[in-house]
Design a protein around this motif. Sequence first.
Motif, PDB file in Angstrom:
ATOM      1  N   LEU A 190       0.820  -1.028  -0.143  1.00 19.67           N
ATOM      2  CA  LEU A 190       0.102  -0.265   0.232  1.00 19.67           C
ATOM      3  C   LEU A 190       0.819   1.102  -0.055  1.00 19.67           C
ATOM      4  O   LEU A 190       0.708   2.264  -0.681  1.00 19.67           O
ATOM      5  N   MET A 191       1.792   1.368   0.562  1.00 20.68           N
ATOM      6  CA  MET A 191       2.666   2.354   1.003  1.00 20.68           C
ATOM      7  C   MET A 191       3.290   2.819  -0.919  1.00 20.68           C
ATOM      8  O   MET A 191       3.508   3.970  -0.698  1.00 20.68           O
ATOM      9  N   ASN A 192       3.644   1.413  -1.435  1.00 17.08           N
ATOM     10  CA  ASN A 192       4.439   1.424  -2.769  1.00 17.08           C
ATOM     11  C   ASN A 192       3.214   2.169  -3.137  1.00 17.08           C
ATOM     12  O   ASN A 192       4.045   2.590  -4.763  1.00 17.08           O
ATOM     13  N   ALA A 193       1.982   2.467  -3.076  1.00 19.86           N
ATOM     14  CA  ALA A 193       0.916   2.135  -3.899  1.00 19.86           C
ATOM     15  C   ALA A 193       0.597   3.717  -3.800  1.00 19.86           C
ATOM     16  O   ALA A 193      -0.154   3.880  -3.308  1.00 19.86           O
ATOM     17  N   LYS A 194       1.294   4.915  -4.258  1.00 10.67           N
ATOM     18  CA  LYS A 194       1.157   6.069  -3.907  1.00 10.67           C
ATOM     19  C   LYS A 194      -0.194   6.812  -4.288  1.00 10.67           C
ATOM     20  O   LYS A 194      -1.366   7.481  -3.749  1.00 10.67           O
ATOM     21  N   GLY A 195      -0.120   6.722  -5.485  1.00 13.38           N
ATOM     22  CA  GLY A 195      -1.454   6.960  -5.718  1.00 13.38           C
ATOM     23  C   GLY A 195      -2.675   6.795  -5.842  1.00 13.38           C
ATOM     24  O   GLY A 195      -4.252   7.449  -5.565  1.00 13.38           O
ATOM     25  N   ILE A 196      -2.854   5.692  -4.693  1.00 12.58           N
ATOM     26  CA  ILE A 196      -4.209   4.797  -4.603  1.00 12.58           C
ATOM     27  C   ILE A 196      -3.946   5.729  -2.907  1.00 12.58           C
ATOM     28  O   ILE A 196      -5.487   5.979  -2.609  1.00 12.58           O
ATOM     29  N   LEU A 197      -3.017   5.873  -2.084  1.00 11.23           N
ATOM     30  CA  LEU A 197      -3.662   6.413  -1.362  1.00 11.23           C
ATOM     31  C   LEU A 197      -3.554   7.738  -1.112  1.00 11.23           C
ATOM     32  O   LEU A 197      -4.546   8.345  -0.145  1.00 11.23           O
ATOM     33  N   ASN A 198      -3.542   8.662  -2.529  1.00 10.86           N
ATOM     34  CA  ASN A 198      -3.106   9.608  -2.160  1.00 10.86           C
ATOM     35  C   ASN A 198      -5.201  10.164  -2.642  1.00 10.86           C
ATOM     36  O   ASN A 198      -6.614  10.743  -2.447  1.00 10.86           O
ATOM     37  N   GLN A 199      -5.371   9.340  -3.754  1.00 12.87           N
ATOM     38  CA  GLN A 199      -6.833   8.744  -3.861  1.00 12.87           C
ATOM     39  C   GLN A 199      -7.665   8.650  -2.839  1.00 12.87           C
ATOM     40  O   GLN A 199      -9.351   9.039  -2.800  1.00 12.87           O
ATOM     41  N   LEU A 200      -7.474   7.603  -2.402  1.00 11.10           N
ATOM     42  CA  LEU A 200      -8.356   7.452  -0.381  1.00 11.10           C
ATOM     43  C   LEU A 200      -8.366   8.870   0.277  1.00 11.10           C
ATOM     44  O   LEU A 200      -9.307   8.854   0.698  1.00 11.10           O
ATOM     45  N   ILE A 242      -7.233   8.669   7.458  1.00 12.95           N
ATOM     46  CA  ILE A 242      -8.062   7.427   6.883  1.00 12.95           C
ATOM     47  C   ILE A 242      -7.036   6.294   8.120  1.00 12.95           C
ATOM     48  O   ILE A 242      -6.222   6.471   7.717  1.00 12.95           O
ATOM     49  N   ASN A 243      -7.747   5.416   8.625  1.00 11.51           N
ATOM     50  CA  ASN A 243      -8.057   3.910   8.776  1.00 11.51           C
ATOM     51  C   ASN A 243      -7.405   3.414   7.821  1.00 11.51           C
ATOM     52  O   ASN A 243      -8.699   2.524   7.581  1.00 11.51           O
ATOM     53  N   ILE A 244      -6.438   2.427   7.718  1.00  7.56           N
ATOM     54  CA  ILE A 244      -6.381   1.604   6.522  1.00  7.56           C
ATOM     55  C   ILE A 244      -7.125   0.149   7.573  1.00  7.56           C
ATOM     56  O   ILE A 244      -5.839  -0.532   8.383  1.00  7.56           O
ATOM     57  N   HIS A 245      -7.715  -0.935   7.024  1.00  4.04           N
ATOM     58  CA  HIS A 245      -7.751  -2.397   8.304  1.00  4.04           C
ATOM     59  C   HIS A 245      -7.221  -3.695   6.751  1.00  4.04           C
ATOM     60  O   HIS A 245      -8.052  -3.715   5.440  1.00  4.04           O
ATOM     61  N   ALA A 287      -3.130   6.957   8.032  1.00  2.00           N
ATOM     62  CA  ALA A 287      -2.751   7.794   6.913  1.00  2.00           C
ATOM     63  C   ALA A 287      -2.632   9.057   7.327  1.00  2.00           C
ATOM     64  O   ALA A 287      -4.292   9.048   7.191  1.00  2.00           O
ATOM     65  N   ALA A 288      -2.442  10.177   7.262  1.00  2.00           N
ATOM     66  CA  ALA A 288      -2.498  11.424   7.438  1.00  2.00           C
ATOM     67  C   ALA A 288      -1.957  12.084   6.448  1.00  2.00           C
ATOM     68  O   ALA A 288      -0.940  12.057   6.175  1.00  2.00           O
ATOM     69  N   LYS A 289      -2.352  13.451   5.907  1.00  2.00           N
ATOM     70  CA  LYS A 289      -1.795  14.441   4.720  1.00  2.00           C
ATOM     71  C   LYS A 289      -0.723  15.295   5.911  1.00  2.00           C
ATOM     72  O   LYS A 289      -1.627  16.118   6.830  1.00  2.00           O
ATOM     73  N   VAL A 290      -0.071  16.027   5.153  1.00  5.84           N
ATOM     74  CA  VAL A 290       0.828  16.873   5.615  1.00  5.84           C
ATOM     75  C   VAL A 290       0.088  18.421   4.954  1.00  5.84           C
ATOM     76  O   VAL A 290       0.014  18.541   4.217  1.00  5.84           O
ATOM     77  N   ALA A 291       0.139  18.987   6.348  1.00  4.44           N
ATOM     78  CA  ALA A 291      -0.723  20.476   5.908  1.00  4.44           C
ATOM     79  C   ALA A 291      -0.347  21.202   6.214  1.00  4.44           C
ATOM     80  O   ALA A 291       0.387  22.306   5.466  1.00  4.44           O
ATOM     81  N   HIS A 325     -13.772  20.911  18.339  1.00  2.96           N
ATOM     82  CA  HIS A 325     -13.682  21.917  16.965  1.00  2.96           C
ATOM     83  C   HIS A 325     -14.669  21.409  15.902  1.00  2.96           C
ATOM     84  O   HIS A 325     -14.934  21.519  14.685  1.00  2.96           O
ATOM     85  N   LEU A 326     -15.447  20.006  16.342  1.00  3.54           N
ATOM     86  CA  LEU A 326     -16.245  19.304  15.210  1.00  3.54           C
ATOM     87  C   LEU A 326     -15.513  18.593  14.039  1.00  3.54           C
ATOM     88  O   LEU A 326     -16.221  17.982  12.601  1.00  3.54           O
ATOM     89  N   PHE A 327     -14.326  18.438  13.967  1.00  2.00           N
ATOM     90  CA  PHE A 327     -13.883  17.517  13.484  1.00  2.00           C
ATOM     91  C   PHE A 327     -14.429  15.920  13.267  1.00  2.00           C
ATOM     92  O   PHE A 327     -14.983  16.077  14.245  1.00  2.00           O
ATOM     93  N   PRO A 328     -14.389  15.800  11.316  1.00  2.00           N
ATOM     94  CA  PRO A 328     -15.110  14.335  12.097  1.00  2.00           C
ATOM     95  C   PRO A 328     -14.433  13.099  12.044  1.00  2.00           C
ATOM     96  O   PRO A 328     -12.987  13.700  12.422  1.00  2.00           O
ATOM     97  N   LEU A 329     -14.714  12.194  12.400  1.00  2.00           N
ATOM     98  CA  LEU A 329     -13.924  10.970  13.245  1.00  2.00           C
ATOM     99  C   LEU A 329     -13.197  10.420  11.493  1.00  2.00           C
ATOM    100  O   LEU A 329     -13.789  10.614  10.781  1.00  2.00           O
ATOM    101  N   ALA A 330     -11.958   9.675  11.603  1.00  3.09           N
ATOM    102  CA  ALA A 330     -12.010   9.025  10.642  1.00  3.09           C
ATOM    103  C   ALA A 330     -12.434   7.869   9.949  1.00  3.09           C
ATOM    104  O   ALA A 330     -13.387   7.810  11.362  1.00  3.09           O
ATOM    105  N   GLU A 331     -12.669   7.760   8.726  1.00  2.00           N
ATOM    106  CA  GLU A 331     -13.160   6.994   8.478  1.00  2.00           C
ATOM    107  C   GLU A 331     -12.346   5.939   7.881  1.00  2.00           C
ATOM    108  O   GLU A 331     -11.011   5.956   8.468  1.00  2.00           O
TER     109      GLU A 331
END
Length: 475
Positions: free
Chosen positions: A18-28, A36-39, A348-352, A448-454
């Motif tokens: 999964l970590m090698n599939a950058k495009g997929i991670l970005n899309q998710l 996102i939490n991936i199981h 997985a989380a995005k750098v802000a 802060h009304l942040f939604p829970l992670a998907e």
Amino acid sequence: MAHLPTLTPITSAWMHELMNAKGILNQLLEKHGSPINIHQTDAMDENYESYHRVFEEAGLKNRIFFARKANKTKAVVQKAHSLGMGIDTASYQEYSQCLEMGIPGSDLIVTAAVKNKGLIDKAVRKGSLLVLDNEDECIQVQEIAKEAGKNANIAFRVSGFTVRDSKLYSRFGFDIETLNTFVKDNFAESTRFDQLSYKGLHFHLNGYSVEERSIALSQCLALSERLSQKGFKTEFIDIGGGILMNYLKYETEWDNFSLQLRRAINNKIDPITFENQGLGLQVFGGALQGELKTYPFWNYLSKGDFLRKILAYKTSSGDTLAEQTKSLGIEVRMEPGRSMLDQVGLTAAKVAFRKKDSRGDWLVGLEMNMTQMLSGSADFMLDPFVIYQNEEGEEQSAEVYFTGAYCLERDVLLKRKIALRKLPEVGDVVIFVNTAGYMMHFFESSAHLFPLAENLIWNRSSNGGEISIAEFYAE
Ligand SMILES: Cc1ncc(COP(=O)(O)O)c(C=O)c1O
């Protein structure tokens, strides 16, 4: 500056795929937001086997229940049940959802610390086992069972075991020294609890001591013999959860971290933790005090080996606990939660943003908050992975703290300063591995009304080809 200690996590092939599939991670992340939490539940087969094998080797009657409190997804519950496990539930919602998923009441147990009327009523009607903690619960279950015209299957949670001449405190359960009398007065010589059908004993201990669990099991076996003299047959003893799992690849790294932390908080080297926090250690009057209050992320006695050691404990009779339990014909039960989820999830989380704070330290702000990956212990001690969007350009190593989105100074996702081969950029992805057991769910909140992670489940395609976004579904 001395090198920061690394703590290399144990990882699985699916995580790297999964970590090698950058495009997929970005899309998710684009589709579901950050984090996102991936199981991926395949590892649960081996986790279950590691326990099952030990029981089989010992020729013991056994039943293993998955403590679903460790993760909220239905997928892990379904997987555990498909492996032949029962499910340990801790609330009305956890319990009812299992029924809705088609799991029969006979495969469910209720160990909830607080059991409301709805939960007791449902569990009694469905014939599930209720693990009772105190006299008031006995009264309530008796009343509800009477109303329902049913007998309630119950076990007693026991605590107060004596280990090395001192009593183990727990806020849970009946004191082992008083339970025998309680049963005599209220069950054997009274009809007060005549709708309660006694099946067994249960304990769940804080911490990760094999010795304490062995002694607790041994004292439960002795209690079961006293109860049997009163006509109460103990069908099983449930030793709860808290079975260790190992997160880290190298003991040497763990030892080195511990050494460097001591040096840092003694001001012998630059801080290696945020604000030079000791994670349980502190310097007082020039002397180092306390102990590391983190989960033992490196340990040599994980899962099945931990269980094997409990069962191999020799009692005063000279028999092992396995031999003694077997000769009494008692089933051994357990409720692993965290360790069943070893290698099952990542976050997985995005750098802000990146910035330098007033101390000159790099802070890398992530689109997530501290509750979305939080350890019940002093810190989560696994090095994260960074997926750089742009691999080109000069590599300049960086030492950073990852910070979160809550308006708290302490929203620092890892207390450890992390060495990276280069400073992440906005939009890069940070991966925290092996977070499925408690880390991703247990403390999550929506300030802060942040939604829970998907929560995404990765149903890996059996053809092993390119990963497709269609293989992921959100729960
Ligand atoms: C009663 C009971 N059983 C099982 C567990 C699961 O423990 P672990 O996830 O450490 O295996 C817990 C955890 O708190 C518990 O309270």
